[in-house]
Design a protein around this motif. Structure first.
Motif, mmCIF file in Angstrom:
data_model
loop_
_atom_site.group_PDB
_atom_site.id
_atom_site.type_symbol
_atom_site.label_atom_id
_atom_site.label_comp_id
_atom_site.label_asym_id
_atom_site.label_seq_id
_atom_site.Cartn_x
_atom_site.Cartn_y
_atom_site.Cartn_z
ATOM 1 N N GLU A 40 50.696 63.142 35.215
ATOM 2 C CA GLU A 40 49.787 62.018 35.011
ATOM 3 C C GLU A 40 48.455 62.251 35.721
ATOM 4 N N ARG B 221 48.819 61.573 30.302
ATOM 5 C CA ARG B 221 48.692 60.763 31.518
ATOM 6 C C ARG B 221 49.688 59.612 31.565
ATOM 7 N N GLY B 222 50.611 59.523 30.613
ATOM 8 C CA GLY B 222 51.678 58.532 30.663
ATOM 9 C C GLY B 222 53.055 59.157 30.746
#
Length: 261
Positions: free
Chosen positions: A165, A157-158
């Protein structure tokens, strides 16, 4: 910040980072940032692998799919058909590209040994997962519950790619709701980051060694994604050039474990 709250400036900066020249595999190898990463403990039971686009599964976790598939139940959920990877192409307009990418993924998963009944396709709009995050969360949660899967594997998610993400956030919410462990695999991080990048939770990175046989099958599966590794006649930019693929041809795969992030 959710995809719905991301500003145009944030999206532009992320796109610029992914579109830039990127960090070469030679630098990563010379620094060997992964030498002391531990191997995570794989829980017993089914595994659900989530991907934002056809090919994410193989880039981030294809070797492990090849290793796991013979001995345990492994399911794959692909959230979009990847129809937006070649904007403006007349040879491959979105409907044709979606069909081609679905075919490529089927060929790749055949090679990796994933049962056809264990493949799930949601068909959400490519590049717009952020606005369909709730639907993705519901599907992931339902599959985790139905399968009784103790492990969900999803994009990080980064990763600076909005769809990756959103997929990672959806998987995180679903895993938290069901009590499943969450492993997140980076895709574009290897391109825009560097070994000293403070945006990466290095302490939560884990290393998954691959057998020689699994690496060979992953390499064969990667070659299935013809629309992504070669130019189209009217779209000369290659989505996954050799320099990017090099990050995903290592003797191991990387996951970021949510409980340590």
């Amino acid at each position: 910040m959710s995809a719905r709250e991301t500003s145009p400036g944030d999206r532009e900066r992320a796109a610029a980072a992914i579109g830039a020249e990127g960090t070469g595999e030679e630098l990563w190898a010379s620094r060997s940032v992964w030498d002391h990463w531990p191997e995570p403990s794989l829980p017993d039971g089914p595994v659900l692998l989530v991907a934002a686009h056809p090919d994410d599964e193989v880039l981030g976790f294809g070797g492990m799919l090849a290793q796991l598939a013979p001995d345990r139940e492994v399911h794959v959920l692909t959230l979009t058909d990847g129809e937006a990877s070649h904007p403006g192409s007349r040879l491959m307009p979105p409907p044709a590209l979606a069909r081609a990418r679905r075919t490529e993924l089927e060929e790749a998963l055949d090679i990796l040994g994933v049962e056809r009944t264990a493949r799930h396709r949601l068909g959400l709009p490519d590049t717009q997962l952020g606005t369909h995050e709730a639907t993705a969360t519901e599907w992931i949660e339902e599959l985790l519950r139905t399968l009784g899967a103790p492990l969900c594997v999803a994009p990080w998610r980064g990763d600076l790619h909005a769809d990756h993400e959103a997929a990672g956030r959806a998987a995180r919410s679903a895993a938290a709701s069901t009590g499943a462990d969450l492993w997140q695999y980076p895709i574009w991080m290897w391109h825009w980051a560097n070994p000293d990048d403070v945006r990466v939770p290095w302490g939560a990175c884990r290393r998954l060694p691959l057998t020689a046989a699994a690496r060979l099958r992953k390499e064969e599966a990667l070659r299935c994604f013809r629309t992504q590794i070669a130019p189209l006649a009217d779209h000369t930019a290659v989505i996954l050039p050799p320099g990017e693929l090099a990050h995903h041809r290592r003797s191991f795969e990387t996951v970021i474990t949510e409980r340590d992030a």
